[in-house]
Motif scaffolding. Structure first.
Motif, short mmCIF file in Angstrom:
data_model
loop_
_atom_site.label_atom_id
_atom_site.label_comp_id
_atom_site.label_asym_id
_atom_site.label_seq_id
_atom_site.Cartn_x
_atom_site.Cartn_y
_atom_site.Cartn_z
N PHE A 51 0.80 -1.22 0.00
CA PHE A 51 0.00 0.00 0.00
C PHE A 51 0.83 1.27 0.00
O PHE A 51 0.61 2.17 -0.79
N LYS A 52 1.81 1.33 0.89
CA LYS A 52 2.52 2.59 1.09
C LYS A 52 3.92 2.53 0.49
O LYS A 52 4.33 3.42 -0.24
N TYR A 53 4.64 1.46 0.81
CA TYR A 53 6.05 1.39 0.40
C TYR A 53 6.26 0.64 -0.90
O TYR A 53 7.39 0.50 -1.36
N HIS A 54 5.17 0.12 -1.47
CA HIS A 54 5.28 -0.63 -2.73
C HIS A 54 6.27 -1.78 -2.62
O HIS A 54 7.01 -2.08 -3.56
N ARG A 55 6.28 -2.44 -1.49
CA ARG A 55 7.16 -3.59 -1.35
C ARG A 55 6.55 -4.79 -2.03
O ARG A 55 5.34 -4.94 -2.07
N PRO A 56 7.39 -5.66 -2.58
CA PRO A 56 6.84 -6.86 -3.23
C PRO A 56 6.13 -7.73 -2.20
O PRO A 56 6.61 -7.88 -1.07
N ARG A 57 4.95 -8.21 -2.59
CA ARG A 57 4.18 -9.03 -1.65
C ARG A 57 3.69 -10.30 -2.32
O ARG A 57 3.41 -10.32 -3.53
N GLY A 58 3.58 -11.35 -1.53
CA GLY A 58 3.15 -12.64 -2.07
C GLY A 58 1.86 -13.11 -1.44
O GLY A 58 1.10 -12.32 -0.88
N ILE A 59 1.64 -14.41 -1.53
CA ILE A 59 0.42 -15.01 -0.98
C ILE A 59 0.74 -15.44 0.45
O ILE A 59 1.63 -16.24 0.67
N TYR A 60 0.04 -14.87 1.41
CA TYR A 60 0.38 -15.08 2.81
C TYR A 60 -0.50 -16.13 3.46
O TYR A 60 -0.12 -16.75 4.43
N THR A 61 -1.71 -16.28 2.96
CA THR A 61 -2.67 -17.18 3.61
C THR A 61 -3.40 -18.00 2.56
O THR A 61 -3.09 -17.94 1.37
N CYS A 62 -4.40 -18.72 3.01
CA CYS A 62 -5.20 -19.53 2.09
C CYS A 62 -6.67 -19.29 2.36
O CYS A 62 -7.48 -20.20 2.33
N GLY A 63 -7.03 -18.04 2.67
CA GLY A 63 -8.44 -17.83 2.98
C GLY A 63 -8.81 -16.37 3.07
O GLY A 63 -8.11 -15.50 2.55
N ILE A 64 -9.89 -16.09 3.78
CA ILE A 64 -10.47 -14.75 3.82
C ILE A 64 -9.59 -13.76 4.57
O ILE A 64 -9.74 -12.56 4.43
N GLU A 65 -8.65 -14.27 5.37
CA GLU A 65 -7.82 -13.38 6.18
C GLU A 65 -6.69 -12.74 5.38
O GLU A 65 -5.94 -11.94 5.91
N GLU A 66 -6.59 -13.06 4.09
CA GLU A 66 -5.45 -12.63 3.28
C GLU A 66 -5.25 -11.11 3.28
O GLU A 66 -6.12 -10.35 2.91
N PRO A 67 -4.05 -10.65 3.70
CA PRO A 67 -3.80 -9.22 3.67
C PRO A 67 -3.13 -8.73 2.38
O PRO A 67 -3.25 -7.56 2.01
N ASN A 68 -2.42 -9.62 1.67
CA ASN A 68 -1.55 -9.18 0.58
C ASN A 68 -2.10 -9.43 -0.81
O ASN A 68 -2.07 -8.55 -1.66
N ALA A 69 -2.51 -10.67 -1.04
CA ALA A 69 -2.79 -11.10 -2.41
C ALA A 69 -4.16 -10.61 -2.86
O ALA A 69 -5.12 -11.35 -2.95
#
Ligand SMILES: [Zn+2]
Lengths: 992, 116
Positions: A51-69
């Motif tokens: 959102f802010k720093y434009h850091r590369p992000r991946g898939i963190y979870t496998c469900g509704i709680e996902e913050p990144n993907a």
């Protein structure tokens, strides 16, 4: 990260290939895959920029709680911020990554990461409030606008949603082990039960992990199949799948959203989501738990994933995202991942646990030793490193030595939390569990029951007794289910929120909220700056304010804060969990109340004629009214209005007045009632006569006006303004019921039952004679402000002699069904007398020339009848009527109140405008006293110049003086204040 | 969303009703002299308590009847509805059944998630 496909299962079949596009490149997945599982299968883990720093992000979870993907679905009206971990792929799906430019790999915005030391907690507030206004405007705002944010708004959105209402005895939320067992108890009972699950398949933990080995001595999968079948066969239980409960309101009112196109492209014109509005007697929350992460340096690198999510990919999607992940945990929940990996013929690259060797479960110990997995107890990860993906980690072992481990995947478990979101929405209270280190539901506020891990029961020992006890009130079947586990352990956790960083640098980041790019340093800084209340801290740092609401991290933040403040977590409290649980689209909320159904359109019975005759419509409330009629395409509005109004003054015009409110009042005490509702007195009024009347609020201000026809003392018909009809009827009903219930009186709306034609102009009498040859329209037989009932070709009609234009005029009231025919007839008969239709704009001009007010235009809720110069309409001898006493309040008898006057430009060629302020000085020097403003303003071709109505202070005594009207260009126009009558002051034409 | 029990129609969804403010506010008798203060209070002044409140509602999209109720303004729960000509219930009857979500303070928000 190199993934491998495992065995097929009932959810994923490897022969059903599906192609989709991600950022323009074609890939293949399998039917049943989510976007995330399909991308992982293709070894793609970089899916977005932060959102802010434009850091590369991946898939963190496998469900509704996902913050990144979060991704943008181009093939569905470009729907943004879709969780890749939930959304199922379909053939031809097009997906784009978000918040990057020009590409995901080379994102210009990542320069923000370099600037990151300035984007700390409270950055926005400080920049807004600080002295560097210029910086904000020239540097920060353009930078932030371009760089911050999630996806782009959707395009040409055409989603359709239906709303369905349910009324049930019991709603079970979550169809996992506990939800299914609860539902099983209700099979064939007398309760209406709804079982709601967010997934396509019921089963929860049975599908997502290898924790359970046997249920009632059968394979969990077989038990699941049988149980679901039994529940489906039960007549009293309805199952809603693909349905997420987002909201838990007061009085057990739930809102849930159902996705109707899971795994296929929504068809345009078909309902793509259903919003379920559920009213339930009891709610049973079986919505499970959410695993939380841990904070350490670069804990956001692609390749880092929650350990239960990794296991879910294995069990649900037949996919191991990596062949040899490193596991880092502080609790027993990741035991089953180790088991699952080894069962699948894989093994962890290393197992790192912050707990000591004694605390680690013996089963796990055996498993790890037997398979030669490197084990680090009493150890912590100091940081993760790599370029756009995790490449290595640094582990501080029990001796304090640093070990570097190369890896392509790291699985984290920071413990588990009951999913208390819905429980707190219901206003239930939480309590901090010092042993399990999490908030658990304690006191429900509504008839809410929590079962299983949603209630904080992280072990299975009390499964039967807990359900039986909590469902006791329902007197349903008792359960006796036997459960055997693969990793036979009690939940155990050691406190660990954040690992202290190895290097202290301005750029080192250990995240506490991945979606909003909040670091643990931001939390520290906020507390140092005094934001030590959790609600303040949340807003100051934006922690857990993303679309994921910090599902995997908010408890960690509370832990860190409680340590910093040296307070118990219970004292710190939590921020309030607000609905919705997960974002739902506006289209789902709007349902069918959009486009043409947003607000009903009301049309007069003459509408079809207007359409054929060049009417340009104006919206008046919900009504479509002809504004003016264009005789040809080139005619301007000004020309049309002048032509129409001139024709009324010279020949005759006809207006469709059907939209005027009409109320019929009947009853023994109708006369007394009307005397109480309106300012006028109707007692001495003759039968068959009509009167212009005012209705006030109790504050003495003009609320509505209309014409009252007295048929007898027991029967009246009142007209209201077009917009005020419902309010006036509502007001009459209110007073009849609440204040004067002793009066025998009844009222009903007859607005739509009768069409109204207003015919006026000098030739009107000739037209009326021709249209209704049996009626005598002479002044003697049919004087001004009287009405008569007649029958015309078998149709009962009422004709009222009244006028809103100042010309000789009649209003004809005709049952709506017969109206168009008579309208047509009058049109053709009237041609030889110059009859032409006119619209509302000409009507407004004509009435203003006579100084007739429009309630709501010339009045604004602060104007009394006296202010309007209409004192003659007040029945002074009456003891009481609505607002009477207010007319003698000190404020209403003030002499300098704003009063209605007429305004004409001193130089007749000058123009006036509605809304102009009237002032006394020619020069505008602020501050300047403003006397009032122009409420209506028109050009009159009859007068040959502009004229206006205005309300100005002490206006009545200023008539005959001069003033100025301010213009938008800070200059003034000289005006004369005159009486608010511009035409036929002695009403000769009206009574002619 | 509330369920409101219309004394004439039975329990219905809140969306069918409109709120009419404080109940049992007597309109001064117009046939007698009314003082400025008395009239001013009738027109402009209404109670706004946190807790139990006599309130008027009208079943706008139903029978169009006005009726009274007792509502707890801190929980939004409507404890009883009654016809206009019925006696107003004693608020003490409801003191014991009033539930508040979370250690409600006397004034202000009770929006806590943890017991205070
Ligand atoms: Zn009703």
């Amino acid at each position: 990260m190199k993934s491998i496909n495992l065995k097929e299962n009932q959810f994923i079949q490897f022969h059903q290939k599906i192609s989709f596009k991600f950022d323009g490149v074609k890939y293949f997945g399998y039917k049943g895959d989510t976007i995330a599982s399909a991308l992982l299968r293709n070894n793609i883990n970089l899916v977005g920029r932060s959102f802010k720093y434009h850091r590369p992000r991946g898939i963190y979870t496998c469900g509704i709680e996902e913050p990144n993907a979060l991704v943008q679905i181009i093939s569905e009206y470009s729907e943004p911020n879709t969780r890749a971990t939930i959304k199922k792929i379909y053939e031809g799906m097009e997906i784009e990554s978000q918040n990057r430019w020009p590409s995901l790999e080379n994102d210009f915005g990542s320069i923000n990461n370099l600037f990151s030391p300035i984007f700390t907690a409270g950055f926005y507030y400080k920049t807004f409030m600080g002295p560097h206004k210029k910086f904000w405007k020239n540097l920060y705002e353009p930078l932030i606008r371009r760089a911050a944010g999630l996806g782009k708004p959707p395009k040409d959105f055409k989603g359709i949603s239906n709303h369905i209402h349910h009324n049930v005895d019991v709603t079970i939320i979550g169809g996992g082990l506990n939800g299914l067992l609860a539902a099983k108890s209700f099979i064939n009972s007398n309760y209406d039960v709804l079982l709601i699950d967010f997934e396509e398949q019921l089963g929860g933990i049975i599908n997502n992990s290898n924790k359970i080995s046997l249920i009632d001595n059968t394979e969990p999968k077989n038990w699941l199949k049988e149980t679901i079948q039994e529940i489906e066969d039960s007549k009293n239980i309805k199952i809603l799948k693909n349905t997420l409960v987002t909201t838990y309101n007061y009085i057990n009112h739930l809102i849930a959203i159902e996705d109707r196109f899971v795994g296929s492209k929504p068809i345009e014109g078909k309902v793509n989501s259903t919003l379920h509005k559920i009213r339930t007697g009891h709610t049973i929350l079986c919505n499970g738990h959410i695993e939380r992460f841990l904070s350490f340096q670069n804990n956001d690198l692609p390749g880092i994933m929650l350990s239960s999510s990794f296991e879910k990919y294995m069990c649900r999607y037949g996919l191991a995202p990596s062949k040899e992940p490193v596991i880092f945990s502080n609790n027993s929940n990741s035991n089953s991942l180790v088991y699952s990996l080894i069962k699948a013929g894989l093994k962890p690259k290393a197992y790192i646990d912050s707990r000591s060797g004694e605390e680690i479960e013996p089963n796990l110990f055996d498993l790890i030793r037997k398979n030669d997995v490197p084990l680090y107890t009493n150890s912590q990860i100091k940081g993760a490193f790599g370029n756009k993906k995790i490449e290595k980690i640094l582990v501080e072992d029990s001796s304090g030595a640093l070990n570097e481990i190369k890896c392509d995947c790291l699985c984290l478990s920071g413990g588990i939390n009951p999913d208390v979101h819905l429980f707190t929405q219901s206003k239930g209270l939480l309590d901090w569990d010092e042993k399990d280190l999490t908030y658990k539901p304690s006191k429900p506020f509504q008839p809410t029951i929590t079962l299983g891990s949603a209630s904080g029961q992280f072990n299975f020992d009390n499964l039967n007794s807990d359900i039986n006890e909590k469902l006791k009130t329902f007197k349903v079947k008792k359960l006796d289910v036997k459960l055997e586990l693969n990793t036979n352990t009690k939940y155990n956790i050691e406190k660990l929120w954040e690992v202290s960083p190895q290097k202290k640098s301005l750029w080192a980041k250990s995240f506490i909220d991945l979606q909003n790019d909040v670091t643990t340093k931001d939390i520290r800084q906020a507390i140092t700056e005094g934001f030590d209340r959790i609600e303040h801290l949340k807003r100051y740092t934006t922690n857990s304010m993303g679309t994921d609401q910090g599902k995997i991290s908010s408890i960690n933040a509370l832990g860190i804060v409680s340590d910093l403040l040296d307070k118990k977590v219970n004292e710190v409290g939590t921020t309030i969990y607000r609905p919705p649980y997960a974002p739902l689209s506006f289209s789902a909320i709007a349902g069918r109340n959009c486009y043409e159904f947003y607000d009903p359109e009301r049309k007069s019975p003459i509408h079809s004629w207007h359409l054929k005759n060049g009417a340009i419509f104006e919206d008046v409330g919900q009504w479509k009214r002809p504004w003016y009629f264009q005789i040809n395409k080139d005619e301007s509005m000004h020309d049309a209005v002048q032509r129409e109004s001139k024709n009324v003054r010279e020949n005759a015009g006809i207006l469709d007045g059907s939209t005027l409110g009409k109320i019929e009042i009947k009853g023994e005490d109708a006369l007394e009632f009307m005397n109480l509702i309106y300012t006028n007195s109707f007692t001495k009024m003759k039968q068959g006569s009509a009167r212009y009347a005012l209705m006030l609020g109790e504050d003495g201000m003009v609320k509505d006006d209309g014409i009252i026809c007295k048929i007898s003392d027991q029967h009246f018909i009142a007209t209201t303004t077009t917009g005020g009809a419902a309010t006036v009827l509502g007001c009459m009903e209110e007073y009849a019921q609440t204040e004067w219930p002793n009066l025998k009186v009844f009222m009903n709306s007859i607005t739509e039952q009768y069409a109204t034609f207003n015919i006026s102009g000098p030739n009107t009498r000739e037209i009326m004679k021709k249209a209704f040859p049996n009626i005598n329209f002479s002044n003697e037989e049919f004087p001004f402000m009287t009405f008569q009932f007649h029958e015309f070709n078998g149709v009962p009609i009422r004709i009222l002699r009244a006028s809103f234009t100042g010309e000789l005029g009649y209003e004809i009231y005709i049952p709506s069904n017969s109206a168009l025919k008579i309208w047509d007839n009058i049109q053709s008969l009237g041609k030889e007398f110059g009859l032409a239709p006119y619209g509302t704009e000409a009507m407004h001009l004509l009435r203003a020339e006579k100084g007739y007010i429009i309630v709501g235009q010339d009045t604004d809720g602060s104007i009394t009848p006296i202010d309007l110069g209409l004192s003659w309409m007040i029945g002074k001898s009456k003891k009481d009527f609505l607002g009477k006493r207010s007319l003698t309040r000190s404020d209403t008898i003030r002499e300098d109140r704003k009063q209605l006057v007429g305004i004409i430009p001193s130089n007749k060629a000058d123009k006036l405008e509605e809304g102009q302020h009237i002032i006394l000085d020619k020069e505008i020097k602020s501050p300047i006293p403003m006397l009032g403003h122009i409420t209506s303003c028109y050009y009159s071709s009859t007068l040959g110049h502009d004229f206006a109505l205005a309300v100005i202070k002490n206006g009545h005594s200023m008539i005959g003086t001069k003033a100025y009207a301010s213009t938008s260009s800070m200059s003034t126009t000289g005006v004369d204040i005159v009486k608010p009558v511009f035409y036929d002051e002695d009403n000769k034409r009206l009574v002619s | 969303m509330l369920i409101i029990n219309c004394p004439y129609c039975g329990p219905r969804d809140q969306s069918e009703f409109s709120n009419g403010g404080e109940a049992h506010v007597k309109r001064p008798d117009g046939s007698k002299e009314i003082g400025d203060r008395e009239w001013g209070e009738y027109v402009f002044i209404r109670a706004n308590p946190k807790g139990l409140f006599y309130e008027r509602w009208v079943h706008t999209h139903g029978c169009r009847k006005w009726f009274n109720c007792v509502r707890d303004t801190s929980t939004d729960e409507i404890l009883v509805t009654y016809k206009l000509d019925e006696k107003k219930p004693n608020l003490n009857n409801f003191k014991s059944v009033v539930k508040t979500p979370s250690g409600e303070p006397e004034v202000g928000s009770g929006n806590f998630t943890v017991e205070k």
